[in-house]
Design a protein around this motif. Structure first.
Motif, short mmCIF file in Angstrom:
data_model
loop_
_atom_site.label_atom_id
_atom_site.label_comp_id
_atom_site.label_asym_id
_atom_site.label_seq_id
_atom_site.Cartn_x
_atom_site.Cartn_y
_atom_site.Cartn_z
N ASP A 128 37.00 35.32 61.15
CA ASP A 128 37.03 36.27 62.31
C ASP A 128 37.61 35.51 63.50
OD1 ASP A 128 35.93 38.84 61.85
OD2 ASP A 128 34.03 37.79 61.47
N GLN A 129 37.98 36.43 64.61
CA GLN A 129 38.56 35.48 65.82
C GLN A 129 37.23 34.88 66.52
OE1 GLN A 129 39.98 39.16 67.88
NE2 GLN A 129 42.18 38.13 67.67
N CYS A 130 37.78 33.60 66.59
CA CYS A 130 36.72 32.51 67.39
C CYS A 130 35.97 33.06 68.56
CB CYS A 130 37.17 31.22 67.34
SG CYS A 130 37.87 30.74 65.98
N THR A 131 36.58 33.96 69.43
CA THR A 131 36.15 34.38 70.63
C THR A 131 35.01 35.47 70.67
OG1 THR A 131 38.25 35.78 70.82
CG2 THR A 131 38.50 33.71 71.66
N PHE A 132 34.92 36.01 69.68
CA PHE A 132 34.12 37.06 69.29
C PHE A 132 32.57 36.63 69.68
CE2 PHE A 132 36.43 39.79 65.88
CZ PHE A 132 37.30 40.11 66.76
N PRO A 133 31.82 37.39 70.51
CA PRO A 133 30.53 36.90 70.70
C PRO A 133 29.49 37.54 69.82
CG PRO A 133 31.03 38.57 72.58
CD PRO A 133 32.37 38.63 71.45
N ILE A 134 28.89 36.68 68.88
CA ILE A 134 28.06 37.39 67.65
C ILE A 134 26.84 36.13 67.75
CG2 ILE A 134 29.76 38.63 66.69
CD1 ILE A 134 29.74 36.48 64.45
N CYS A 135 25.65 36.53 67.01
CA CYS A 135 24.67 35.58 66.66
C CYS A 135 24.95 34.58 65.88
CB CYS A 135 23.53 36.43 66.28
SG CYS A 135 22.66 37.60 67.26
N PHE A 136 24.20 33.72 65.43
CA PHE A 136 24.77 32.36 64.86
C PHE A 136 23.56 31.78 64.02
CE2 PHE A 136 24.33 31.47 69.23
CZ PHE A 136 23.81 30.29 69.34
N PHE A 137 23.99 30.89 63.07
CA PHE A 137 22.84 30.15 62.45
C PHE A 137 23.26 28.69 62.74
CE2 PHE A 137 22.62 33.89 59.56
CZ PHE A 137 21.41 33.85 59.20
N CYS A 138 22.05 28.11 63.22
CA CYS A 138 21.94 26.43 63.17
C CYS A 138 21.41 25.73 62.14
CB CYS A 138 21.37 26.16 64.50
SG CYS A 138 22.15 26.73 65.98
N TYR A 139 21.28 24.72 61.95
CA TYR A 139 20.42 23.82 60.94
C TYR A 139 19.86 22.79 62.02
CZ TYR A 139 23.39 20.12 59.68
OH TYR A 139 24.07 18.89 59.60
N SER A 140 18.45 22.17 61.41
CA SER A 140 17.94 21.18 61.94
C SER A 140 17.56 20.20 60.72
CB SER A 140 16.51 21.48 62.61
OG SER A 140 15.86 21.99 61.74
N GLY A 141 17.47 19.04 60.96
CA GLY A 141 17.09 18.00 60.04
C GLY A 141 18.48 17.64 59.54
N SER A 142 18.58 16.97 58.31
CA SER A 142 19.82 16.18 57.65
C SER A 142 20.61 17.23 56.97
CB SER A 142 19.41 15.13 57.02
OG SER A 142 18.77 15.47 55.88
N GLN A 143 21.90 16.71 56.60
CA GLN A 143 22.95 17.57 55.85
C GLN A 143 22.32 17.65 54.63
OE1 GLN A 143 26.45 15.31 55.73
NE2 GLN A 143 27.47 16.30 57.58
N MET A 144 21.56 16.70 53.75
CA MET A 144 20.96 16.99 52.69
C MET A 144 19.66 17.88 52.46
SD MET A 144 23.51 15.62 51.23
CE MET A 144 23.01 16.07 49.61
N ASN A 145 19.18 17.62 53.65
CA ASN A 145 17.60 18.53 53.61
C ASN A 145 17.70 19.31 55.00
OD1 ASN A 145 16.13 17.39 51.31
ND2 ASN A 145 16.90 15.52 52.27
N PRO A 146 18.32 20.25 54.88
CA PRO A 146 18.44 21.17 56.36
C PRO A 146 17.48 22.14 56.30
CG PRO A 146 20.17 21.94 54.83
CD PRO A 146 19.65 20.80 54.04
N ASP A 147 17.08 22.66 57.51
CA ASP A 147 16.25 23.91 57.84
C ASP A 147 17.11 24.70 58.63
OD1 ASP A 147 13.83 22.86 56.53
OD2 ASP A 147 13.60 21.50 58.33
N PHE A 148 17.33 25.88 58.08
CA PHE A 148 18.21 27.05 58.63
C PHE A 148 17.51 27.99 59.81
CE2 PHE A 148 20.23 27.23 54.28
CZ PHE A 148 21.16 26.06 54.47
N VAL A 149 17.95 28.17 60.86
CA VAL A 149 17.48 28.59 61.91
C VAL A 149 18.60 29.83 62.34
CG1 VAL A 149 16.92 28.57 64.43
CG2 VAL A 149 16.35 26.53 62.85
#
Length: 336
Positions: A128-149
């Motif tokens: 998609d075009q990077c300028t589109f305003p939409i919701c998103f997923f972050c993660y916390s913790g480490s790369q190998m043990n992430p918690d999705f938000v």
């Protein structure tokens, strides 16, 4: 007094100077892959066509049309496709992808302006075009043990990335189907950004800087390709789009203009009538002022790569009176 002389000079008509464009284009009707066309152009000319401005684009179009062809031709443009995760993850499962292939064939690089990746409600991915305003997923913790938000805020991709890095760890990296199903179950909108993106990476075969763009607003299906190659489509005013580089097309080469390699000289003779006979046109100051006015007039008419110089006669003078020229001609006739 000087102003009157300059007005006489600037009112002259019927003289011209010519110059060459930076590139001289050559249409080759042979059907070749992009790489084969590149090799051919480098052996016989300079390289595959580079286009730096509208004038050169029009010149290329006219070159191809005058050869009786009006479809797609290879030019020197290509696009490297290197998908990268926002957090820099490069493990063995960093290449996991879940592109949408049923409704749309993704990634389709629509408008040649889609460099960020979103996931849909059904878990499939879209470029998609990077300028589109939409919701998103972050993660916390480490790369190998992430918690999705899931973040229920509409932002463009860059703002979402900054938000995730400030509040959590980063935008989410999705490494397998289990993790993809995990974020799908957390989804609360139709689309949401994930951490996958790529740089524009437009290049010319001769390594010229990509500054002028003439890209068409169409889909460019890139699939799993790492590189796509550019064509100019004469049926769409020469607009550029991308194809698999193994496609066979005719192509356009360019040769560097002689203006860049050698000086092209053209003698232009000027005749002037003076309102004040006491003025000496061979006065260095007068010559310099007239020359400057001529150079300025060329620039006003869009001729910038031309240098104007006076050509001295054998006697060291630039200007000769008409009567002097008449007597010289008569003397030559007498000798014959």
């Amino acid at each position: 007094m000087m102003k009157r002389i300059l007005l006489v000079v600037l009112s002259l008509s019927g003289w011209s100077l010519s110059t060459c464009l930076l590139h001289q284009y050559h249409y080759v009707p042979d059907l070749k892959t992009w790489t084969e066309a590149q090799s051919y152009c480098r052996q016989r000319y300079t390289d595959l066509a580079t286009i730096g401005n509208t004038e050169e684009m029009n010149q290329l179009i006219n070159t191809v049309l005058s050869a009786g062809y009006n479809s797609q031709v290879w030019i020197g443009l290509y696009n490297e496709i290197n998908w990268t995760w926002s957090d820099g993850y490069t493990g063995s499962d960093a290449d996991f992808r879940n592109w949408e292939t049923n409704i749309e064939k993704e990634p389709n690089f629509d408008l040649a302006d889609q460099f960020c990746v979103s996931t849909g409600a059904h878990g499939t991915w879209f470029d998609d075009q990077c300028t589109f305003p939409i919701c998103f997923f972050c993660y916390s913790g480490s790369q190998m043990n992430p918690d999705f938000v899931f973040v229920n805020k509409a932002m463009n991709w860059s703002s979402a990335q900054g938000y995730c890095r400030e509040k959590f760890t980063d935008l989410v990296t999705v490494r397998n189907r289990a993790e993809n199903l995990n974020i799908q179950n957390l989804m609360q909108s139709n689309y949401a950004w994930i951490g996958l993106f790529r740089d524009p990476s437009f290049y010319w075969s001769d390594q010229s800087i990509f500054s002028f763009t003439y890209l068409d607003q169409v889909a460019n299906h890139i699939g799993l390709m790492n590189v796509t190659c550019g064509v100019a489509d004469l049926q769409k005013s020469g607009r550029w789009r991308f194809q698999p580089c193994e496609t066979r097309n005719p192509f356009v080469c360019y040769m560097s203009s002689p203006v860049k390699e050698a000086v092209k000289r053209q003698v232009v003779k000027l005749g002037m009538k003076l309102k004040d006979s006491s003025v000496d046109l061979n006065d260095p100051a007068v010559e310099a002022n007239i020359l400057k006015k001529l150079q300025d007039r060329l620039k006003e008419n869009g001729v910038s790569e031309v240098t104007v110089k006076w050509r001295e006669q054998p006697d060291g003078k630039v200007f000769q009176k008409g009567e002097d020229i008449f007597h010289k001609k008569n003397r030559k006739k007498t000798k014959l």
